[in-house]
Design a protein around this motif. Sequence first.
Motif, short mmCIF file in Angstrom:
data_model
loop_
_atom_site.label_atom_id
_atom_site.label_comp_id
_atom_site.label_asym_id
_atom_site.label_seq_id
_atom_site.Cartn_x
_atom_site.Cartn_y
_atom_site.Cartn_z
N GLU A 255 0.83 -1.21 0.00
CA GLU A 255 0.00 0.00 0.00
C GLU A 255 0.86 1.26 0.00
O GLU A 255 0.58 2.22 -0.74
CB GLU A 255 -0.91 -0.01 1.23
CG GLU A 255 -1.82 1.19 1.34
CD GLU A 255 -2.71 1.14 2.58
OE1 GLU A 255 -3.36 2.15 2.88
OE2 GLU A 255 -2.74 0.07 3.25
N LYS A 256 1.91 1.26 0.81
CA LYS A 256 2.76 2.45 0.93
C LYS A 256 3.53 2.72 -0.36
O LYS A 256 3.62 3.87 -0.81
CB LYS A 256 3.73 2.26 2.10
CG LYS A 256 4.39 3.54 2.56
CD LYS A 256 5.12 3.32 3.87
CE LYS A 256 5.69 4.64 4.39
NZ LYS A 256 6.38 4.45 5.70
N VAL A 257 4.08 1.68 -0.96
CA VAL A 257 4.85 1.86 -2.20
C VAL A 257 3.93 2.31 -3.33
O VAL A 257 4.29 3.17 -4.14
CB VAL A 257 5.59 0.56 -2.58
CG1 VAL A 257 6.28 0.71 -3.93
CG2 VAL A 257 6.61 0.20 -1.51
N ILE A 258 2.74 1.74 -3.40
CA ILE A 258 1.77 2.14 -4.44
C ILE A 258 1.42 3.63 -4.29
O ILE A 258 1.32 4.36 -5.29
CB ILE A 258 0.50 1.27 -4.36
CG1 ILE A 258 0.80 -0.14 -4.89
CG2 ILE A 258 -0.64 1.90 -5.16
CD1 ILE A 258 -0.33 -1.11 -4.73
N ASP A 259 1.26 4.09 -3.06
CA ASP A 259 0.97 5.51 -2.84
C ASP A 259 2.08 6.39 -3.39
O ASP A 259 1.83 7.43 -3.99
CB ASP A 259 0.78 5.78 -1.34
CG ASP A 259 -0.52 5.21 -0.80
OD1 ASP A 259 -1.43 4.94 -1.63
OD2 ASP A 259 -0.63 5.02 0.42
N LYS A 262 1.97 6.43 -7.23
CA LYS A 262 0.88 7.28 -7.72
C LYS A 262 1.26 8.76 -7.70
O LYS A 262 0.67 9.57 -8.42
CB LYS A 262 -0.39 7.04 -6.91
CG LYS A 262 -1.04 5.69 -7.18
CD LYS A 262 -2.30 5.51 -6.33
CE LYS A 262 -2.97 4.18 -6.64
NZ LYS A 262 -4.19 3.95 -5.80
N LYS A 263 2.23 9.09 -6.86
CA LYS A 263 2.72 10.48 -6.82
C LYS A 263 3.73 10.76 -7.92
O LYS A 263 4.23 11.89 -8.02
CB LYS A 263 3.35 10.77 -5.46
CG LYS A 263 2.37 10.70 -4.29
CD LYS A 263 3.09 10.90 -2.96
CE LYS A 263 2.12 10.77 -1.80
NZ LYS A 263 2.82 10.90 -0.48
N GLY A 264 4.03 9.75 -8.73
CA GLY A 264 4.94 9.94 -9.86
C GLY A 264 6.39 9.59 -9.58
O GLY A 264 7.26 9.87 -10.41
N GLN A 269 12.87 4.74 -6.18
CA GLN A 269 12.65 5.79 -5.19
C GLN A 269 11.46 5.48 -4.29
O GLN A 269 11.48 5.76 -3.09
CB GLN A 269 12.44 7.14 -5.88
CG GLN A 269 13.68 7.65 -6.62
CD GLN A 269 13.39 8.93 -7.40
OE1 GLN A 269 12.27 9.14 -7.87
NE2 GLN A 269 14.39 9.77 -7.54
N ALA A 270 10.42 4.90 -4.88
CA ALA A 270 9.22 4.56 -4.11
C ALA A 270 9.53 3.55 -3.02
O ALA A 270 8.98 3.60 -1.92
CB ALA A 270 8.14 4.03 -5.04
#
Length: 350
Positions: A255-259, A262-264, A269-270
């Motif tokens: 969930e955290k990495v997907i967020d 989604k921020k680009g 880096q994610a």
Amino acid sequence: MLAGFMKIKKDSWSLREQSLFLKCIGELLTQGYSLSEGVRSSVHYLPADKQEDIMSVLGSLKGGNSFCDNLARLKFNQQTISYVYFAEKHGGFAKAFLDASNIMQNRLRTLQQLKKILYYPLFLVLFTIILFYFVHQVLLPQFSSLFLSMSVETNLFMSFIIGAGRAMPFVLLLIGAFLLSLLYYYLQIFRKKDSLERLRLMAAIPVIGKCFSLYYTYIFSLQLSHLLQGGFSIFESLKFFQEAKENAPLALAGEKVIDHLKKGERMEQAFLCLTFLEKEFCRILQHGQENGKLDQELHFLSQFCMDSLQDMVNRLMKKIQPVIYAVIGILVISIYLAVLLPMFQLLNGL
């Protein structure tokens, strides 16, 4: 679904039995057996008291339930259940089962090594403490009175034993206060944090934290590599992580990495938000995307992390034992010399 098929016995499965069960099924699957046939054949290799559970799993599979659900009902190890969950996504049951079996076998071997290394030293520690208490409370007071009456000077070892005996209550008090503080921290603070924050804190512990970091890097790398080999993209794999509710760290990590994605942010880096992972993980992500072999790179990283973890645990165990023996040796020698040296002085004075 028949109720009888879902009946689960109260007897829990040991790690060894869980490992054997998955290993049997995994090896049978590699030989062309179906999952149901593998479960049925595993009955012959497990203890008799597990046969009812195995047959209930077989009946449940025929009733349309997933194998992962059955392992959850049998209260299998959480990490093992997540392996099966992802195997149901990417279709690699045989490899996933064998990997999960190997992980549990490695854990069992590590625990057995730890017991072998620590049991005897801990027995010696307990025996030495009892001996120390007896010498300090019974023998030394009598010898001290005798030596003082005969004008024999107190030697260094006797002073050390007397000083250690006086300091012992304070040391025990400090240890007790430390343990109570840890318990309070765990119950009131640590337990209330989410899974990722708990992993971050554990990974920050000196020395031992490295073990946590290597282990979870191994888990993430291996699961991602299996999903990528199954034809899924990184984003789809992370969605599967997010849906793995039986494994809270993986679900929150996905969930955290997907967020962040989604921020680009770029993929490598994610993943930096997962601070408990080894730094090499993000570098491997970048390198694997550049050469188009990300699944292979992640699989190699997972094996590297497991080898490093096993090597680190072995080195830690080999360092613990000499330290314990050294402390015991100093105490025992001091006890004997504290009593014997004054006696030699008395004999020389005769």
